[in-house]
Design an enzyme around this catalytic site. Structure first.
Site, mmCIF file in Angstrom:
data_model
loop_
_atom_site.group_PDB
_atom_site.id
_atom_site.type_symbol
_atom_site.label_atom_id
_atom_site.label_comp_id
_atom_site.label_asym_id
_atom_site.label_seq_id
_atom_site.Cartn_x
_atom_site.Cartn_y
_atom_site.Cartn_z
ATOM 1 N N LYS A 1 2.933 9.669 8.531
ATOM 2 C CA LYS A 1 2.241 9.218 9.750
ATOM 3 C C LYS A 1 2.841 9.720 11.069
ATOM 4 O O LYS A 1 2.532 10.817 11.515
ATOM 5 C CB LYS A 1 2.143 7.707 9.740
ATOM 6 C CG LYS A 1 1.199 7.203 8.628
ATOM 7 C CD LYS A 1 0.838 5.779 8.834
ATOM 8 C CE LYS A 1 -0.036 5.205 7.726
ATOM 9 N NZ LYS A 1 -1.449 5.447 7.898
ATOM 10 N N PHE B 1 0.859 -1.184 0.000
ATOM 11 C CA PHE B 1 0.000 0.000 0.000
ATOM 12 C C PHE B 1 0.892 1.228 0.000
ATOM 13 O O PHE B 1 1.704 1.413 0.903
ATOM 14 C CB PHE B 1 -0.932 0.023 1.219
ATOM 15 C CG PHE B 1 -1.912 1.169 1.149
ATOM 16 C CD1 PHE B 1 -3.079 1.066 0.409
ATOM 17 C CD2 PHE B 1 -1.647 2.369 1.795
ATOM 18 C CE1 PHE B 1 -3.969 2.134 0.314
ATOM 19 C CE2 PHE B 1 -2.529 3.438 1.708
ATOM 20 C CZ PHE B 1 -3.691 3.321 0.962
ATOM 21 N N ASP C 1 9.407 2.472 1.533
ATOM 22 C CA ASP C 1 8.269 3.262 2.006
ATOM 23 C C ASP C 1 8.135 2.996 3.504
ATOM 24 O O ASP C 1 7.629 1.955 3.921
ATOM 25 C CB ASP C 1 7.014 2.816 1.239
ATOM 26 C CG ASP C 1 5.744 3.491 1.737
ATOM 27 O OD1 ASP C 1 5.759 4.064 2.849
ATOM 28 O OD2 ASP C 1 4.718 3.418 1.035
HETATM 29 N N1 PLP Z 1 2.545 4.159 2.462
HETATM 30 C C1 PLP Z 1 2.232 3.358 3.481
HETATM 31 C C2 PLP Z 1 3.149 2.233 3.833
HETATM 32 C C3 PLP Z 1 1.060 3.561 4.207
HETATM 33 O O1 PLP Z 1 0.755 2.747 5.227
HETATM 34 C C4 PLP Z 1 0.225 4.642 3.846
HETATM 35 C C5 PLP Z 1 -1.035 4.882 4.573
HETATM 36 O O2 PLP Z 1 -1.552 4.065 5.252
HETATM 37 C C6 PLP Z 1 0.592 5.453 2.773
HETATM 38 C C7 PLP Z 1 1.766 5.191 2.112
HETATM 39 C C8 PLP Z 1 -0.258 6.612 2.369
HETATM 40 O O3 PLP Z 1 -0.150 7.631 3.313
HETATM 41 P P1 PLP Z 1 -1.195 8.838 3.336
HETATM 42 O O4 PLP Z 1 -2.513 8.274 3.730
HETATM 43 O O5 PLP Z 1 -0.619 9.781 4.341
HETATM 44 O O6 PLP Z 1 -1.203 9.416 1.968
#
Ligand code: PLP
Length: 401
Positions: free
Chosen positions: A250, A136, A221
Site C-alpha cells: 500500500k 484480511f 502483516d
Molecule cells: N494485507 C492487508 C492487511 C491488507 O489490508 C490488504 C489489502 O487491503 C492486503 C493484505 C492485500 O493487499 P493487496 O490488495 O495489495 O494484495
C-alpha cells in the site's frame, strides 16, 4: 457525459462494487472527477497515496527513473532496488528484504519463507499458520485461506490447507490452537479490512513472547498499517515489539504497485536461489517511487504531523459522537474506524461523496477514514464539517442507500 459506466459493465469483470465516479486527476489531498468537482480524499486509494496525489518529489523520482530504465527482470542488478532494500533494513527490525508487487504477494512470500524455515529446522510437519478471525491478508487462493472471513472463502472452496483462525485479542484461544503442526502466527497489528480492529497492547506482546517460548515464527502483516499510517513508520513500534517477518505494500509505493517482505537474517537465510521470485518485483521505477515516499515522510515530518492531526481528528470525532449514532472510535494515527449504532454506513459514504468527501464503509455499521499523512488541521476540519453535517442531517432516503 462519458459512457464509462456502461463500457465498464460490458468489458470489465464484475468484481468491484464501484461508486459511480470517474476520477481524472489528483493533487495533494484532493481528487477531481471528470466534471472538475473536487473531493477531499479521506481514503487514499485504500491507504495507498499517503503522501498525497502527484507529490512533486514523487512524480520527479518516477519520471527520472522511467526515462533511465523501466525494467530488466531480477536476472540482473538495478540500483533503486538495492537502495530501497538497504533503506528498509536501516529503518526497521529486519536484515533482509524481498520485493513483490502487492500485499497479497508479499504475504505469500512470508508464508513460503516461514514454511521453508520450519521445514529446514523443525521438521516436515510444522506447516500450519494461525491467523485471526476478521483478518484480511489478500485475494490469492492461499491468502484467502489465511484471511479469517469464511464468507469470502466460501465461493472458492476447497481452500488450501494449513491455516487456522482464532478470535483477535483472545490469548487463551490462540494458545489452545497451537499444536505440533504450528509453524507461525500471522496478525495485523490493526485489522484494516476487517473493521479497524486494533490488537490490544498486552495481547500482541504476549503473542510475541508465546512465539519465543513455543519456537513459532511471528509474522506481522503491515500492508495497511506500515509506512507511517499509524503515526509510527511501522505499527509494531506502537507495541514495543518486533516481528520475525513483516510485510508491506500500500503506502510504500505512494500509488505504484509494490510489496515487500522483510525478515531477520536467520529466517531470510532459508530462501535459496530458485525458491521465490517475481518478474516485476522490485522494478526500478517502483523502488525509486518508494525511496521518494520514505524521503518525503522523513523530510516533511509526516510521522509527527500524523500523530498531531490524529489527535485533533479524534477529539472532533468524540464531539460528533455525542450528537450522532457513533458508538466507538478505533484505530491509531490516520487509520480510524467508527462503529455506528445503525446500519447506515453506506448511506453516510454516499452522502459524504455527494458533498465532496471520500470515506469508506466496511459492512453496514463501520466507517473507515484513511486520510493522507500530508493533511493539515484546516482541511481535516473541513472534511469533518462535511461528515458532521451528514451524520446530523442524513435523510431517511440517504440512510437506506
Ligand atoms: N494485507 C492487508 C492487511 C491488507 O489490508 C490488504 C489489502 O487491503 C492486503 C493484505 C492485500 O493487499 P493487496 O490488495 O495489495 O494484495
Amino acid at each position: 457525459m462519458n459512457d464509462y459506466f456502461e463500457r465498464e459493465a460490458k468489458f470489465h469483470m464484475h468484481t468491484y462494487g464501484r461508486l459511480p465516479i470517474l476520477f481524472t486527476r489528483g493533487e495533494g489531498p484532493f481528487l477531481f472527477d471528470e466534471d472538475g468537482k473536487k473531493y477531499i480524499d479521506f481514503l487514499c486509494g485504500l491507504g495507498v497515496t499517503s503522501v498525497g496525489h502527484a507529490h512533486p518529489k514523487l512524480v520527479a523520482a518516477i519520471k527520472e527513473q522511467a526515462e533511465k530504465l523501466l525494467h530488466t527482470s531480477n536476472i540482473f542488478y538495478t540500483s533503486p532496488q538495492i537502495d530501497l532494500a538497504e533503506k528498509l533494513v536501516n529503518i526497521s527490525f529486519a536484515d533482509k528484504v524481498f520485493f513483490a508487487n502487492s500485499g497479497a504477494e508479499a504475504n505469500e512470500g512470508a508464508v513460503k519463507l516461514a514454511r521453508k524455515y520450519s521445514k529446514m529446522h523443525k521438521g516436515e510437519e510444522r506447516y500450519e499458520i494461525i491467523t485471526a478471525l476478521k483478518s484480511f491478508h489478500g485475494r490469492t487462493m492461499k491468502m484467502l485461506a489465511a484471511t479469517g472471513q469464511p464468507d469470502k472463502q466460501k465461493p472458492f472452496e476447497p481452500m488450501p490447507i494449513g491455516f487456522k483462525h482464532v478470535p483477535l485479542n483472545d490469548f487463551a484461544a490462540l494458545k489452545e490452537m497451537i499444536s505440533e503442526k504450528s509453524c507461525a502466527i500471522m496478525l495485523e497489528a490493526i485489522q484494516g479490512e476487517g473493521g479497524v480492529n486494533p490488537c490490544e497492547k498486552d495481547y500482541l506482546k504476549a503473542v510475541r513472547s508465546l512465539c519465543d517460548e513455543m519456537d513459532l515464527i511471528f509474522i506481522l502483516d503491515e500492508v495497511q498499517t506500515g509506512i507511517g499510517r499509524t503515526g509510527e513508520l511501522f505499527a509494531y513500534e506502537l507495541y514495543d515489539i518486533e516481528p520475525d517477518i513483516m510485510t508491506l505494500a500500500k503506502g510504500l509505493g505512494g500509488g505504484l504497485p509494490v510489496g515487500a517482505l522483510l525478515a531477520k537474517e536467520e529466517l531470510a537465510a532459508a530462501f535459496s536461489p530458485g525458491d521465490h521470485g517475481s518478474t516485476f518485483g522490485g522494478n526500478p521505477v517502483v523502488c525509486a517511487a518508494a525511496l521518494a515516499v520514505l524521503d518525503i515522510i522523513d523530510k516533511e515530518g509526516l510521522l509527527e504531523s500524523c500523530k498531531n492531526i490524529s489527535f485533533k481528528i479524534n477529539e472532533r470525532l468524540t464531539e460528533i459522537s455525542k450528537v450522532a449514532p457513533i458508538t466507538e472510535i478505533r484505530g491509531a494515527g490516520l487509520m480510524i474506524g467508527l462503529e455506528l449504532s445503525k446500519p447506515i454506513a453506506k448511506g453516510v459514504v454516499n452522502a459524504c461523496l455527494e458533498r465532496g468527501l471520500i470515506i469508506n464503509a466496511i459492512g453496514d455499521t463501520t466507517l473507515r477514514f484513511l486520510p493522507p499523512l500530508i493533511i493539515d488541521e484546516g482541511l481535516a476540519n473541513e472534511a469533518l464539517d462535511i461528515f458532521e453535517d451528514v451524520m446530523k442531517n442524513l435523510s431517511e432516503e440517504e440512510k437506506a442507500n
